[in-house]
Design a protein around this motif. Structure first.
Motif, PDB file in Angstrom:
ATOM      1  N   TRP A   1       0.652  -1.141   0.002  1.00 48.85           N
ATOM      2  CA  TRP A   1      -0.065   0.062  -0.102  1.00 48.85           C
ATOM      3  C   TRP A   1       0.717   1.189  -0.210  1.00 48.85           C
ATOM      4  O   TRP A   1       0.436   2.252  -0.536  1.00 48.85           O
ATOM      5  CB  TRP A   1      -0.847   0.011   1.178  1.00 48.85           C
TER       6      TRP A   1
ATOM      7  N   SER B   1       0.687   1.863  -6.862  1.00 45.29           N
ATOM      8  CA  SER B   1       0.145   2.991  -7.722  1.00 45.29           C
ATOM      9  C   SER B   1      -1.383   2.917  -7.565  1.00 45.29           C
ATOM     10  O   SER B   1      -1.984   2.106  -6.727  1.00 45.29           O
ATOM     11  CB  SER B   1       0.394   2.711  -9.339  1.00 45.29           C
ATOM     12  N   ASP B   2      -2.328   3.635  -8.166  1.00 44.72           N
ATOM     13  CA  ASP B   2      -3.817   3.754  -7.960  1.00 44.72           C
ATOM     14  C   ASP B   2      -4.355   2.334  -8.506  1.00 44.72           C
ATOM     15  O   ASP B   2      -5.124   1.834  -7.947  1.00 44.72           O
ATOM     16  CB  ASP B   2      -4.275   4.977  -8.836  1.00 44.72           C
ATOM     17  N   THR B   3      -3.591   2.010  -9.675  1.00 43.84           N
ATOM     18  CA  THR B   3      -3.900   0.830 -10.222  1.00 43.84           C
ATOM     19  C   THR B   3      -3.703  -0.482  -9.105  1.00 43.84           C
ATOM     20  O   THR B   3      -4.576  -1.351  -9.102  1.00 43.84           O
ATOM     21  CB  THR B   3      -3.285   0.376 -11.648  1.00 43.84           C
TER      22      THR B   3
ATOM     23  N   LYS C   1      -3.408  -0.368  -5.952  1.00 42.78           N
ATOM     24  CA  LYS C   1      -4.305  -0.127  -4.986  1.00 42.78           C
ATOM     25  C   LYS C   1      -5.659  -0.668  -5.199  1.00 42.78           C
ATOM     26  O   LYS C   1      -6.397  -1.673  -4.261  1.00 42.78           O
ATOM     27  CB  LYS C   1      -4.455   1.174  -4.401  1.00 42.78           C
ATOM     28  N   LYS C   2      -6.204  -0.686  -6.407  1.00 44.21           N
ATOM     29  CA  LYS C   2      -7.475  -1.228  -6.776  1.00 44.21           C
ATOM     30  C   LYS C   2      -7.224  -2.513  -6.800  1.00 44.21           C
ATOM     31  O   LYS C   2      -8.338  -3.345  -6.599  1.00 44.21           O
ATOM     32  CB  LYS C   2      -7.903  -0.452  -8.177  1.00 44.21           C
TER      33      LYS C   2
ATOM     34  N   ASP D   1       3.583   8.097 -10.626  1.00 42.34           N
ATOM     35  CA  ASP D   1       2.443   8.426 -10.677  1.00 42.34           C
ATOM     36  C   ASP D   1       2.037  10.013 -10.810  1.00 42.34           C
ATOM     37  O   ASP D   1       0.930  10.572 -10.339  1.00 42.34           O
ATOM     38  CB  ASP D   1       1.627   7.969  -8.944  1.00 42.34           C
TER      39      ASP D   1
ATOM     40  N   ALA E   1      -1.892  11.127  -0.541  1.00 41.16           N
ATOM     41  CA  ALA E   1      -2.434  11.839  -1.487  1.00 41.16           C
ATOM     42  C   ALA E   1      -1.584  12.863  -2.297  1.00 41.16           C
ATOM     43  O   ALA E   1      -0.900  13.598  -1.768  1.00 41.16           O
ATOM     44  CB  ALA E   1      -3.800  12.142  -1.272  1.00 41.16           C
TER      45      ALA E   1
END
Length: 793
Positions: A274, A278-280, A282-283, A436, A671
């Motif tokens: 975590w 990346s955002d991906t 984390k998804k 990112d 963030a």
């Protein structure tokens, strides 16, 4: 009788021959002979035709008969069963020959040794972070999260997944790599008894040992071994170390939610951590976390009502391993990750997770390409030009500013220095390799490179060159073949420049010009060139907004892009590893210098244009006027992203390429946030701190007296640069002076660029006598004085 025979002959279709005439019959009895003669003739004709057909098909029938005799269904079935028996016999032989070996994972663990490029010691990675705990110390619900994640039939199967193993063998033989399918037992065998090597022999051994282990040991024994030997990332081996690394608790105190995260993590520790995902990523890890818990409900191991109340347990920030403080941890992790990717690329490991396990098992001597002198200089520049000026006690935003930088030798691709952050202990994520944040206007040279390499034209049919005229009006709608595409970007400070050349637009980083140029060239072409130069653009959808650099990129990637430009269009892939030694594994390092990805003329023209950014544009204050420059030839580009979340300067001399990025990252949440107000400044621009760090470092370590060897007749490096008087009054006067240098209303300068590599034979004595009064809606206007179709004014 004669009539009866005739009737029978006719019914048989004339197949019967005409009867022999009786001696008693009258000689003139033609009434009886005629019909018999006719019928007999037809029969003969049919027999002749059938004879010819049989003759023609005889050879074909003989061939088919031979094939039928050779491949009868009995023979095919027999061959199939024969192969099955042979395979079974071979497997039985293997089963008899292969025993369960002694566990060697812990016994062979060693420290890794990391060295600078000169062979001097950088660090050793120390002892393994592992503590074995019994299954009785792990809550039953947590145990089941691993079964739900990896192998729901674990308690029922015989230790192997024959279908998955067969698929793995076929993929190995065909060179396609692994696609999973292993049971928990097989993974434990691979971790503890064997290696991560991707070979047919290892897979067969894994199969046999798994079958034997399942017969000789209990399921609890196997599960405990699997949980305690797996690698969870953050240097943690086994569930006890992982529980401490991610949640600061012992394994016995893990909740089912936390256990589900650790179980999900095993699929890809580096991608799913975590703190660095990346955002991906984390998804993906959240999706797998949900998958684990849903499987537990399906198996009856978790109450549906309790499942509905579960929330994702965000892991705590990581703590650096001992001996990894300062920049060392960043350098070691970057080297480990590159080595892991190479092990996968050459087929030594199935995937990056297995490869990292191989690396972390130790026994490696890794010599990095890092130059001790340059590394120290980069760290010093970051401190003197940035971190010493940040004071989180006075301004909370100062705590949110992160810096990353990468310096590359463009001739051999060696990463000679890397700055990952203020301290690996304080900020685990490597800012030099993170992808990112937007590269912003440092992407504009890619657009120009695509235009020049492809011989692109404006929508009025004029070649795009350094001297091509474009409308620099802020918020000008971008058009494609006369149709507005729904994109009208704002220039910095909403400044409008009127009709300007591509050179001036690059100097002043005019968004409206490059947005239109990107559509003129074709965004698919632009993204392809970006990928060829070293950016990760393969999954991006081509759209005009990407001309502003809205995709993600790292300082490492941007250093590669600019190194390729510096290297005259031959691909440079930055490498942090100089050499690798290991007694058990052979590593073949690829050549960092690749093929010609854009023409030399296109690359050299971009370099020439970028010298204008330094001498007459957004980097002039920090770079051109720097007292330490000492005549060095410099090309580069600034960049500042939307809402000031990132700021960049990527630049190069003939012998050194360095990309510096600043990133707004909330210290509390991680963030992306704005850097407005950092260090007491209204805005952090690429021409500020990033360019200052770049100059302080580069002018201290790069060679003097070198010139760009350019094969071009365009750009600021080979002919005088001028500032053109806008053809009309800017649509809006900026409320304050743009930090990138506001447009001025002045007569063209006659002073040549300060860094020309050659002196033009004659400089224009005046500006063009007439400026176009209006730019066509399709884009650029060509200056009639340009011998190539566009002389810059």
């Amino acid at each position: 009788m004669g009539r009866a025979e005739d009737r029978r002959a006719r019914r048989r279709g004339g197949r019967r021959a005409a009867p022999t005439r009786s001696s008693a019959a009258p000689t003139g009895s033609s009434a009886q002979e005629e019909p018999v003669t006719v019928v007999g003739g037809r029969a003969a004709a049919r027999r002749a035709a059938r004879g010819r057909g049989r003759a023609k098909g005889k050879a074909g029938k003989d061939g088919r008969s031979l094939i039928r005799r050779m491949f009868t269904w009995k023979k095919i079935v027999g061959a199939f069963f024969g192969m099955c028996l042979l395979g079974m016999g071979a497997f039985i032989a293997l089963y008899m020959m292969i025993g369960i070996p002694k566990g060697n994972a812990d016994a062979t663990l060693q420290s890794n040794v990391y060295q600078y490029s000169d062979g001097s010691l950088m660090t050793r990675d120390g002892q393994r972070n592992r503590e074995i705990v019994g299954l009785d110390k792990i809550p039953k619900s947590v145990q089941r999260t691993f079964v739900a994640a990896e192998n729901k039939t674990f308690y029922k199967d015989n230790g192997v997944d024959l279908r998955g193993t067969a698929r793995g063998l076929l993929n190995t033989l065909s060179g396609k790599g692994a696609q999973g399918g292993s049971t928990i037992t097989q993974q434990y065998v691979k971790n503890y008894y064997l290696t991560q090597n991707q070979t047919v022999t290892r897979k067969l051994k894994e199969l046999v040992i798994s079958l034997k282990l399942d017969r000789e040991k209990s399921k609890d024994y196997i599960l405990a071994g699997y949980i305690n030997t797996s690698y969870y990332g953050r240097g943690a081996y086994g569930i006890q170390a992982a529980a401490q690394a991610y949640y600061r608790v012992d394994a016995q105190d893990l909740s089912v939610e936390q256990g589900a995260y650790l179980a999900a993590l095993l699929q890809a520790p580096n991608q799913y951590d975590w703190a660095i995902a990346s955002d991906t990523g984390k998804k993906l890890v959240k999706a797998r976390w949900n998958y684990v818990l849903d499987n537990m409900v399906e198996e009856g191991w978790l109450d549906k009502a309790k499942r509905a109340r579960t929330t994702f347990p965000t892991p705590k920030p990581p703590k650096a391993a001992p001996g990894m403080g300062g920049q060392t941890g960043y350098l070691v992790n970057a080297a480990n990750n590159q080595l892991a990717r190479q092990l996968v690329a050459q087929g030594t490991a199935d995937n990056v997770n297995d490869a990292l396990t191989m690396v972390n098992q130790g026994g490696w001597t890794i010599t990095l390409s890092i130059d001790k002198k340059k590394q120290a200089a980069l760290e010093k520049a970051a401190k003197s030009q940035l971190t010493s000026k940040l004071d989180p006690k006075k301004r909370s935003v100062d705590a949110d500013v992160q810096a990353g930088a990468v310096s590359v030798n463009p001739k051999n691709g060696a990463v000679v220095a890397m700055y990952g952050g203020q301290d690996y202990y304080k900020h685990y994520r490597n800012n030099a390799t993170r992808t990112d944040y937007q590269p912003a206007s440092t992407f504009k040279p890619v657009i120009l490179a695509a235009a020049l390499d492809g011989g692109a034209q404006t929508q009025t049919g004029k070649p795009i060159t350094a001297g091509t005229m474009y409308d620099g009006t802020s918020r000008r709608p971008v058009v494609d073949n006369g149709t507005k595409v729904g994109f009208a970007p704002e220039n910095e400070d909403n400044a409008s420049y009127g009709e300007i050349t591509v050179q001036t637009a690059m100097n002043k980083s005019v968004n409206s010009v490059f947005a239109q140029m990107g559509v003129d060239v074709g965004m698919k072409k632009v993204l392809k060139v970006g990928g060829d130069l070293g950016m990760d653009t393969s999954k991006l959808n081509a759209r005009p907004a990407q001309t502003l650099g809205t995709m993600g990129a790292s300082p490492l990637q941007m250093a590669g892009v600019y190194a390729t430009l510096d290297n005259h269009g031959k691909k440079v892939t930055p490498t942090i590893i100089k050499s690798v030694e290991n007694s058990r594994h052979q590593v073949d390092l690829p050549n960092p210098i690749g093929d010609q990805v854009i023409s030399r003329e296109a690359a050299d023209t971009v370099t020439s244009v970028l010298t204008g950014v330094v001498d007459d544009g957004t980097a002039r204050v920090s770079v051109r006027n720097n007292a330490e420059r000492d005549g060095r030839k410099v090309a580069g580009k600034t960049g500042t992203s939307d809402e000031n979340r990132s700021a960049w300067f990527s630049g190069y001399t003939p012998d050194l390429v360095t990309s510096v990025g600043l990133f707004g990252e909330s210290k509390k949440s991680g963030a992306q946030v704005s850097m407005h107000g950092a260090a007491g400044l209204p805005r952090v621009n690429g021409g500020g701190f990033p360019a200052q760090i770049w100059a302080a470092y580069t002018f201290g370590v790069s060679r003097t007296g070198l010139k760009f060897d350019l094969d071009t007749t365009q750009g600021a490096a080979v002919r005088p640069t001028y500032s053109q008087t806008p053809s009309r009054t800017p649509s809006q006067t900026p409320s304050r002076t743009p930090t990138s240098e506001s447009p001025t209303s002045q007569t063209p300068s006659r002073t040549p660029s300060r860094t020309p590599s050659q002196t033009p034979s004659q400089s224009p004595s005046q500006s063009p006598s007439q400026s176009p009064s209006e730019t066509p809606s399709g884009g650029g206007v060509q200056n009639p004085l340009d011998p190539n179709g566009g002389q810059q004014p």
